[in-house]
Design a protein around this motif. Structure first.
Motif, PDB file in Angstrom:
ATOM      1  N   PHE A   1       4.098  45.834  20.022  1.00 35.97           N
ATOM      2  CA  PHE A   1       4.255  45.393  21.412  1.00 35.97           C
ATOM      3  C   PHE A   1       2.917  44.895  21.914  1.00 35.97           C
TER       4      PHE A   1
ATOM      5  N   ASP B   1      -1.384  46.681  27.202  1.00 38.57           N
ATOM      6  CA  ASP B   1      -1.016  47.835  26.367  1.00 38.57           C
ATOM      7  C   ASP B   1      -0.449  47.261  25.080  1.00 38.57           C
TER       8      ASP B   1
ATOM      9  N   ASP C   1      -2.219  52.010  19.291  1.00 33.30           N
ATOM     10  CA  ASP C   1      -1.650  51.940  20.641  1.00 33.30           C
ATOM     11  C   ASP C   1      -2.786  52.182  21.627  1.00 33.30           C
ATOM     12  N   ILE C   2      -3.087  51.187  22.439  1.00 32.02           N
ATOM     13  CA  ILE C   2      -4.189  51.327  23.403  1.00 32.02           C
ATOM     14  C   ILE C   2      -3.800  50.632  24.698  1.00 32.02           C
ATOM     15  N   THR C   3      -4.264  51.177  25.816  1.00 31.89           N
ATOM     16  CA  THR C   3      -4.108  50.478  27.098  1.00 31.89           C
ATOM     17  C   THR C   3      -5.460  50.399  27.789  1.00 31.89           C
TER      18      THR C   3
ATOM     19  N   GLU D   1      -2.106  58.915  27.999  1.00 26.92           N
ATOM     20  CA  GLU D   1      -1.979  57.650  28.716  1.00 26.92           C
ATOM     21  C   GLU D   1      -1.436  57.808  30.134  1.00 26.92           C
TER      22      GLU D   1
HETATM   23 ZN    ZN Z   1       0.541  52.057  24.773  1.00 23.28          ZN
END
Ligand code: ZN
Ligand code: ZN
Ligand code: ZN
Length: 376
Positions: free
Chosen positions: A199, A229, A245-247, A338
């Motif tokens: 995503f 994100d 997975d990073i925002t 998160e």
């Molecule tokens: Zn995320």
């Protein structure tokens, strides 16, 4: 001299043994997994989500068999850990699978198996007892092996680099659509070594108040928040994926003092959530440690989701960092922290890192700057 092709030994025999032990402890006779993350984790083969049945059957005592459509068989790398049993177009794959488990067996069936296969199997053999495979594989998969943590770390470093490019203004934002920036992030995920993009959420201004906003044709303007994100799946040398997975949020112009204040709350909450992840702490207490700071600042009603999720071969898996989850953090667990604050119709923000539990304390795999970033 050439390097040996596989420096590491195959992880699959040990994983299959752990499955058999767990089946034994639960009084089950076999594991049967179809499409979904358990299959690659156990044999390095990821099945396409087809109408044709693919199923790995692992009996509690005995060799594992991968029942696979004949036309898919060339994609299966036979590593000797499982017997490959191709089936032809006129064969009955349910009967083939059924013959691999004893009569009246307790079967842990893959959570992602199409309902049609389970219903068909069940209707032919009402005496079979089915449980979710999650009860078998969930607790095994959440205790990461060192080699899995190494790939999680590599994937985290890759997205850190992309986040740094967002924060430094290297990735242009103003004037582009959310969808365009999302495509750019996706390309960068692949260029940074991911096998697949899972995503790439890009949400500008008031759209950032919707946590899973679908990036659209909205053009990014000066003087607003852009929430990004993103994450993908990176493969190890055996074809098993680990996710990133990073925002991070960036502001296209000087943020108001209100935004700075709210961001300060978010940053403190996120850091508290990371720090709370000591071995032996209940997952719900980690959620509470993070949430308390947002509650105390008066934004509790705007933090509308759990604090985090486990991550590994799947983007979202055990352990979930959520109220009501009393399971405790163990060495090798990996999860996201998160928190977000979403002010409907105005703006939203979220800050996310992946954390791993070690004896020495929680280790944040993501190192990209946590401070409020202002570009252009
Ligand atoms: Zn995320
Ligand atoms: Zn999410
Ligand atoms: Zn996440």
């Amino acid at each position: 001299m050439s390097e040996p092709r596989h420096a590491m030994t195959s992880p699959f025999p040990a994983r299959l043994d752990r499955v058999r032990n767990r089946l034994r402890n639960l009084g089950l006779d076999a594991l049967a997994v179809s499409v979904g993350p358990d299959l690659p984790w156990l044999c390095g083969y990821e099945a396409m989500p087809l109408e044709r049945l693919t199923m790995l059957v692992v009996p509690v005592d005995g060799p594992a068999t991968l029942v696979v459509p004949a036309l898919e068989a060339p994609r299966v790398n036979d590593r000797g850990d499982v017997t490959v049993r191709p089936w032809g177009e006129a064969d009955d794959p349910i009967a083939i699978v059924d013959a691999l488990v004893p009569r009246g067996a307790g079967v842990a069936i893959g959570d992602r198996t199409w309902a049609r296969f389970l219903i068909e199997w069940q209707s032919r053999h009402g005496e079979l007892r089915f449980e979710r495979a999650q009860t078998v594989t969930g607790v095994l998969r959440e205790r990461k092996e060192p080699s899995e943590i190494a790939v999680l770390q590599r994937a985290a470093a890759a997205v850190d680099g992309i986040a740094a490019d967002l924060q430094s203004g290297t990735i242009p934002l103003v004037g582009r659509t959310e969808a365009d920036v999302s495509a750019d992030l996706s390309q960068r995920l692949l260029a940074a070594g991911h096998h697949r993009v899972n995503f790439a959420i890009v949400a500008a201004g008031a759209n950032a108040a919707s946590p899973h906003h679908e990036p659209g044709l909205r053009r990014i303007e000066a003087g607003e928040v852009v929430l990004c994100d993103f994450g993908g799946t990176m493969l190890d040398e055996f074809g098993v994926g680990s996710c990133s997975d990073i925002t991070r949020c960036v502001w296209t112009g000087e943020p108001s003092s209100e935004v700075r204040d709210v961001y300060g709350v978010l940053e403190r909450a996120q850091a508290a959530g990371v720090a709370a992840g000591e071995v032996g702490t209940a997952c719900e207490d980690v959620d509470a440690a993070c949430r308390r700071i947002i509650d105390d600042a008066g934004f509790g009603e705007f933090f509308i989701h759990r604090t985090g999720h486990g991550i590994g071969v799947e983007e979202h898996e055990d352990p979930y960092i959520v109220a009501g989850n009393r399971s405790v953090i163990e060495v090798g667990n990996a999860w996201s922290i998160e928190p977000g604050i979403y002010l409907p119709g105005r703006f939203g923000m979220r800050l996310e890192d992946i954390v791993v539990a070690t004896e020495a304390g929680p280790l944040s795999l993501n190192r990209a700057d946590h401070a409020l970033a202002v570009v252009g």
